[in-house]
Design a protein around this motif. Structure first.
Motif, PDB file in Angstrom:
ATOM      1  N   GLN A 314       1.703  80.647   3.392  1.00  0.00           N
ATOM      2  CA  GLN A 314       0.609  80.545   2.980  1.00  0.00           C
ATOM      3  C   GLN A 314       0.315  80.100   1.588  1.00  0.00           C
ATOM      4  OE1 GLN A 314      -1.105  83.672   5.014  1.00  0.00           O
ATOM      5  NE2 GLN A 314       0.736  84.623   4.714  1.00  0.00           N
ATOM      6  N   VAL A 315       0.983  80.448   0.621  1.00  0.00           N
ATOM      7  CA  VAL A 315       0.640  79.908  -1.026  1.00  0.00           C
ATOM      8  C   VAL A 315       0.932  78.630  -0.783  1.00  0.00           C
ATOM      9  CG1 VAL A 315       1.182  80.468  -3.083  1.00  0.00           C
ATOM     10  CG2 VAL A 315       1.130  82.370  -1.507  1.00  0.00           C
ATOM     11  N   LEU A 316       1.804  78.400  -0.279  1.00  0.00           N
ATOM     12  CA  LEU A 316       2.234  76.320  -0.223  1.00  0.00           C
ATOM     13  C   LEU A 316       1.520  75.587   0.426  1.00  0.00           C
ATOM     14  CD1 LEU A 316       6.177  76.891  -0.910  1.00  0.00           C
ATOM     15  CD2 LEU A 316       4.524  76.445  -2.907  1.00  0.00           C
ATOM     16  N   HIS A 317       0.974  76.507   1.521  1.00  0.00           N
ATOM     17  CA  HIS A 317      -0.237  75.657   1.952  1.00  0.00           C
ATOM     18  C   HIS A 317      -1.567  75.608   1.103  1.00  0.00           C
ATOM     19  CE1 HIS A 317      -2.578  74.229   5.378  1.00  0.00           C
ATOM     20  NE2 HIS A 317      -3.686  74.594   5.262  1.00  0.00           N
ATOM     21  N   VAL A 318      -1.658  76.286   0.130  1.00  0.00           N
ATOM     22  CA  VAL A 318      -3.093  76.614  -0.808  1.00  0.00           C
ATOM     23  C   VAL A 318      -2.611  75.131  -1.650  1.00  0.00           C
ATOM     24  CG1 VAL A 318      -4.856  77.935  -2.587  1.00  0.00           C
ATOM     25  CG2 VAL A 318      -4.034  78.327   0.443  1.00  0.00           C
ATOM     26  N   ALA A 319      -1.566  76.171  -2.463  1.00  0.00           N
ATOM     27  CA  ALA A 319      -0.949  74.952  -3.398  1.00  0.00           C
ATOM     28  C   ALA A 319       0.665  74.787  -3.860  1.00  0.00           C
ATOM     29  CB  ALA A 319      -0.785  76.036  -4.770  1.00  0.00           C
ATOM     30  N   PRO A 320       0.415  73.654  -2.918  1.00  0.00           N
ATOM     31  CA  PRO A 320       1.685  72.633  -2.418  1.00  0.00           C
ATOM     32  C   PRO A 320       2.155  72.160  -3.504  1.00  0.00           C
ATOM     33  CG  PRO A 320      -0.361  71.140  -1.371  1.00  0.00           C
ATOM     34  CD  PRO A 320      -0.641  72.192  -2.613  1.00  0.00           C
ATOM     35  N   ASP A 321       1.654  72.620  -5.332  1.00  0.00           N
ATOM     36  CA  ASP A 321       2.985  72.089  -5.859  1.00  0.00           C
ATOM     37  C   ASP A 321       3.411  73.639  -6.809  1.00  0.00           C
ATOM     38  OD1 ASP A 321       3.096  69.255  -5.848  1.00  0.00           O
ATOM     39  OD2 ASP A 321       1.279  69.453  -7.350  1.00  0.00           O
ATOM     40  N   GLY A 322       2.629  74.598  -6.628  1.00  0.00           N
ATOM     41  CA  GLY A 322       3.518  76.383  -6.376  1.00  0.00           C
ATOM     42  C   GLY A 322       2.401  76.671  -7.793  1.00  0.00           C
ATOM     43  N   VAL A 323       2.797  77.362  -8.370  1.00  0.00           N
ATOM     44  CA  VAL A 323       1.684  78.088  -8.641  1.00  0.00           C
ATOM     45  C   VAL A 323       2.265  78.412 -10.222  1.00  0.00           C
ATOM     46  CG1 VAL A 323       0.510  79.644  -7.516  1.00  0.00           C
ATOM     47  CG2 VAL A 323       2.044  80.493  -8.026  1.00  0.00           C
ATOM     48  N   GLU A 324       1.546  78.789 -11.429  1.00  0.00           N
ATOM     49  CA  GLU A 324       1.840  79.169 -12.552  1.00  0.00           C
ATOM     50  C   GLU A 324       2.112  80.092 -12.912  1.00  0.00           C
ATOM     51  OE1 GLU A 324       0.038  75.190 -12.834  1.00  0.00           O
ATOM     52  OE2 GLU A 324      -0.498  76.893 -12.156  1.00  0.00           O
ATOM     53  N   TYR A 325       0.791  81.733 -12.536  1.00  0.00           N
ATOM     54  CA  TYR A 325       1.597  82.905 -13.122  1.00  0.00           C
ATOM     55  C   TYR A 325       1.294  83.679 -11.445  1.00  0.00           C
ATOM     56  CZ  TYR A 325      -1.179  80.428 -17.020  1.00  0.00           C
ATOM     57  OH  TYR A 325      -0.191  79.510 -18.109  1.00  0.00           O
ATOM     58  N   ILE A 326       1.696  85.236 -11.433  1.00  0.00           N
ATOM     59  CA  ILE A 326       1.818  85.903 -10.575  1.00  0.00           C
ATOM     60  C   ILE A 326       1.574  87.438 -11.765  1.00  0.00           C
ATOM     61  CG2 ILE A 326       3.572  86.881  -8.788  1.00  0.00           C
ATOM     62  CD1 ILE A 326       4.328  84.705  -8.108  1.00  0.00           C
ATOM     63  N   PHE A 327       0.909  88.093 -11.068  1.00  0.00           N
ATOM     64  CA  PHE A 327       0.612  89.034 -10.745  1.00  0.00           C
ATOM     65  C   PHE A 327       1.577  90.052  -9.817  1.00  0.00           C
ATOM     66  CE2 PHE A 327      -1.596  93.363 -10.585  1.00  0.00           C
ATOM     67  CZ  PHE A 327      -1.544  93.917 -11.311  1.00  0.00           C
ATOM     68  N   THR A 328       1.575  91.028  -9.737  1.00  0.00           N
ATOM     69  CA  THR A 328       2.008  91.853  -9.230  1.00  0.00           C
ATOM     70  C   THR A 328       2.160  93.237  -8.707  1.00  0.00           C
ATOM     71  OG1 THR A 328       4.025  91.993  -7.265  1.00  0.00           O
ATOM     72  CG2 THR A 328       4.340  91.229  -9.736  1.00  0.00           C
ATOM     73  N   SER A 329       1.908  93.502  -8.358  1.00  0.00           N
ATOM     74  CA  SER A 329       1.938  94.982  -8.008  1.00  0.00           C
ATOM     75  C   SER A 329       2.436  96.775  -6.684  1.00  0.00           C
ATOM     76  CB  SER A 329       0.495  96.617  -8.255  1.00  0.00           C
ATOM     77  OG  SER A 329       0.360  95.725  -6.897  1.00  0.00           O
ATOM     78  N   GLN A 330       3.327  94.630  -6.376  1.00  0.00           N
ATOM     79  CA  GLN A 330       3.939  95.083  -5.130  1.00  0.00           C
ATOM     80  C   GLN A 330       5.640  94.140  -4.909  1.00  0.00           C
ATOM     81  OE1 GLN A 330       1.596  93.814  -2.107  1.00  0.00           O
ATOM     82  NE2 GLN A 330       0.244  95.370  -2.510  1.00  0.00           N
ATOM     83  N   THR A 331       6.818  94.510  -5.856  1.00  0.00           N
ATOM     84  CA  THR A 331       7.537  93.163  -6.571  1.00  0.00           C
ATOM     85  C   THR A 331       8.661  94.299  -5.508  1.00  0.00           C
ATOM     86  OG1 THR A 331       6.853  94.235  -8.671  1.00  0.00           O
ATOM     87  CG2 THR A 331       9.204  92.789  -8.695  1.00  0.00           C
ATOM     88  N   LYS A 332       8.944  95.258  -4.644  1.00  0.00           N
ATOM     89  CA  LYS A 332       9.794  95.098  -4.051  1.00  0.00           C
ATOM     90  C   LYS A 332       9.779  94.243  -3.272  1.00  0.00           C
ATOM     91  CE  LYS A 332      12.205  99.167  -0.523  1.00  0.00           C
ATOM     92  NZ  LYS A 332      11.914 100.447  -0.611  1.00  0.00           N
TER      93      LYS A 332
END
Length: 441
Positions: A314-332
């Protein structure tokens, strides 16, 4: 003159510097003193070990004070044993020198909610109402009359995992209220000021009528918000701000794409707003229910993806080249997703701490991993501790200007153990949107 107390006798032993308690004529202990004008200054006591626990010490204190009363002098009880005896037997309080009598005033009490043992929230004993002494202000402290508190996942974690002292532990971090007293070194606030803050992990919490908090981690309450609305903000705002601008070093000129895991939570809701209003980032947020998807879009997310589905696709569909930053409270279990969607030299900032975490898969892309804990400054009294004061004031300005908005969705009242247990139950369900607040009124 001897004072007879049952089988015990107490008298000035004629040395002029101590009272002696005797048992059947044999010395059993002494209360040492010196005379200063019309005052008797008790300095220390000695009781033979063989007599401990048999009332000898109490007899010594009672007899000594009885004799002082006969002489018409006043007492300065520097000796802890004599002082504690007077606290238990307040009929002797009139003997205490007036300059020391305030030390024997009964403690000012306040209502509070505490936990004594780690219990499920369904157990009424998991959080209980209590009466505890009001806090005293340290040099940089404000004493705040708490009007409302917000319940966060960290509150639940500490109730379940941390130990409590015999009198119970006061939980709670987020709070809004009014300053009623200040410490001697306070310069940022005055009594009567309305404030909000997130406190510190190493001090008693906000589930109380009054709380002591260092002024350097306190901000002006937004004038456009009620105390309940304001209490929902500090912890999440500080965490979001520090994640974006301290950990990730983003600014107004920053561009690229940020993936926010847990977009409908308290921190995610605030972080999305700050990222959209104060940076040039595109924001992708996770949400799985129709109502949470609407929530994150209303708070500014550009795209929404479902974290229960194939997140990487889903993420790569929106951003095919990937993302620069991730914020997470759900790391597991999320590291494989991060490895797929992050661009080389990307960044992850995380606020949770799963028991098992292996991030070696991120090394080939030289991914930077950042921990964010908003309590670090207060916990270690870092030189820039006052930055949280400035940060909260900046958040206040943004709210009062209408640039960002609060995230309160549920208010319970009044501030009781029963309502705090309900708030904990809601947080534990994992289905809350925004913030849950418990208000005194």
């Amino acid at each position: 003159m001897a004072v007879q107390i049952g089988d015990l006798s107490v008298r000035d032993d004629r040395h002029g510097s101590r009272y002696e308690v005797s048992v059947a004529g044999d010395p059993a202990g002494y209360a040492y003193y010196r005379i200063d004008g019309d005052r008797v200054i008790f300095t220390h006591t000695e009781v033979g070990q063989v007599w401990e626990g048999q009332g000898v010490g109490s007899a010594l204190a009672r007899g000594s004070l009885h004799d002082v009363r006969r002489t018409g002098r006043r007492v300065i009880p520097l000796c802890p044993f004599i002082a504690n005896y007077i606290r238990r037997h307040r009929e002797y309080l009139d003997l205490v020198d007036e300059h020391y009598r305030h030390l024997f005033d009964p403690p000012r009490l306040m209502s509070a909610v505490v936990f004594h043992q780690n219990l499920p929230v369904s157990d009424p004993r998991s959080l209980v109402d209590a009466q505890l002494p009001r806090p005293e202000a340290r040099a940089h402290d404000l004493i705040v009359r708490v009007a409302a508190v917000s319940v966060n996942p960290v509150d639940v974690k500490r109730r379940v995992d941390s130990a409590a002292p015999p009198e119970g532990r006061i939980l709670g971090f987020d709070a809004s209220g009014t300053v009623v007293e200040i410490g001697e070194a306070v310069s940022l606030f005055a009594p009567g000021d309305e404030v909000y803050y997130a406190g510190s992990v190493d001090r008693p919490g906000s589930y109380a009528e009054f709380q002591a908090v260092d002024e350097r981690i306190v901000g002006r309450k937004p004038s456009s918000l009620t105390h309940a609305q304001a209490a929902a903000i500090p912890l999440t705002a500080i965490t979001a701000w520090e994640s974006l601008f301290d950990r990730l070093q983003l600014g107004a000129e920053s561009s690229g794409t940020l993936l926010v895991l847990g977009g409908a939570g308290g921190v995610g809701s605030m972080l999305i707003q700050l990222a959209k209003k104060l940076t040039g980032l595109t924001v992708i947020a996770t949400a799985s229910r129709p109502e949470t998807r609407v929530w994150v879009l209303e708070h500014g997310a550009d795209h929404v993806v479902d974290h229960f589905d194939d997140l990487a696709s889903q993420v790569l569909h929106v951003a095919p080249d990937g993302v620069e930053y991730i914020f997470t409270s759900q790391t597991k279990d999320a590291v494989p997703v991060f490895e797929k969607v992050l661009k080389p030299f990307g960044h992850v900032v995380t606020i949770d701490d799963p028991a098992e975490l292996d991030i070696r898969a991120l090394k080939p892309k030289s991914i930077a991993w950042h921990w964010e804990l908003m309590f670090t400054r207060a916990l270690f009294h870092t030189p820039d501790m006052i930055e949280q004061h400035h940060l909260l004031n900046r958040i206040t300005d943004l709210i009062d200007e209408g640039t960002i908005r609060g995230t309160l969705t549920t208010t319970l009242s009044p501030l009781t153990a029963a309502n705090l247990r309900e708030a904990h139950r809601m947080i534990e369900s994992g289905r809350t949107i925004g913030k849950v607040v418990v208000s005194r009124q």
